[in-house]
Design an enzyme around this catalytic site. Sequence first.
Site, mmCIF file in Angstrom:
data_model
loop_
_atom_site.group_PDB
_atom_site.id
_atom_site.type_symbol
_atom_site.label_atom_id
_atom_site.label_comp_id
_atom_site.label_asym_id
_atom_site.label_seq_id
_atom_site.Cartn_x
_atom_site.Cartn_y
_atom_site.Cartn_z
ATOM 1 N N TYR A 1 -15.208 -1.330 9.372
ATOM 2 C CA TYR A 1 -13.597 -0.930 9.153
ATOM 3 C C TYR A 1 -13.066 -0.755 10.612
ATOM 4 O O TYR A 1 -11.896 -1.360 10.969
ATOM 5 C CB TYR A 1 -13.754 0.441 8.767
ATOM 6 C CG TYR A 1 -12.676 1.308 8.624
ATOM 7 C CD1 TYR A 1 -11.767 1.101 7.611
ATOM 8 C CD2 TYR A 1 -12.228 2.343 9.716
ATOM 9 C CE1 TYR A 1 -10.543 1.808 7.620
ATOM 10 C CE2 TYR A 1 -11.048 2.742 9.553
ATOM 11 C CZ TYR A 1 -10.146 2.591 8.696
ATOM 12 O OH TYR A 1 -8.902 3.213 8.595
ATOM 13 N N GLY B 1 0.721 -1.116 -0.146
ATOM 14 C CA GLY B 1 0.189 0.041 -0.154
ATOM 15 C C GLY B 1 0.893 1.366 -0.035
ATOM 16 O O GLY B 1 0.589 1.986 0.768
#
Length: 357
Positions: free
Chosen positions: A246, A102
């Site tokens: 999340y 990422g």
Amino acid sequence: PPPRRNPLPYPPPGSQTLAILTFPFSLLPQLGLRRSCALTLSPSSRQRPRPRAPDGPVLPTAPPRGPRSRGGCGAGRRGGLGVALSLDWRELLLEGHLASAGATDGIGKAYAEELASRGLSIVLISQNEEKLHKLSKTLAQTYKVETEIIVADFSNGRGIYLLIREALQDKDIGILVNNVGVFYPYPQYFTQVSEDKLWDIIDVNIAAASLMVHIVLPGMVSRKKGAIVNISSGSCCKPTPQMTAYSASKAYLDHFSRALQYEYASKGIFVQSLIPFSVATHMKGHSFLHGFSWLVPSPKVYAHHAIATLGISKRTTGYWFHSIQFLFAQYMPEWLWAWGANIINNSVRHEALSHRL
């Protein structure tokens, strides 16, 4: 007799102090820090001066503990990272490559730039090939380090990890930074979140970090050194309504990191759970915070502070003001956290929906 040694490891002569972390001593246990934590890099091109007694011979010094690096965090064959810690902490030496999952945006990109500036070879992993090539070229030209890229979409599930494993098998990964993650487009109630988004949260936020660790950890154990940084979120502190899946995925990363630290600390591996609160790139919709850079740091500023805790704090927010927020979150009643989260997330959702109309 030789002079009495100060128990606190102030930076030795001839070294470059990158960061000295100071907090009120009463707050240090909650922050997971010791009384004095100094990150120092000693230039390899010159010897550390030996102390002299007044008008006397050179006093003996302890033998060096290992190679030092000119560039900093584990600059591959050039040397290693020296972290001077207080009390019973030992020096942590890292060598090899940084693997950053990422890495093309936000904190992951800032970490790659910060560590490349200290001489570490970089392996960038992300799904956007264009951004990977651009960042790789920038790092190589600016910091004169080796860079490689691996194009991988972590939302594609299990199949991509064979490619990643093959690409990394001949590399000594000294530091793994797991920053890959997905978020809701805006805060939503659980039933409003699409099934595809839920699978993305599971595949990217949970599975990716777990499997990346599973790929690189055996090599670290065999070399008896290495560091893993799993980037969680301040939302992991308490159950957070309208960010349910999340925040739960980030709580997994926090617990996963802490358990790994207990398992592998004795084998020379340092595992850090990094818990940032608001960082500028993640603040879409939080317009009332944009004017406070000290409250919402840029990824570059955040990474610069967070890297100073590597090898020092196994669970940290990485930034001074986020540490204050974390303390409030830890001692805040759960109902109060949920009530405040509902108010803030309702406001953010309404603002986001009004912009879409």
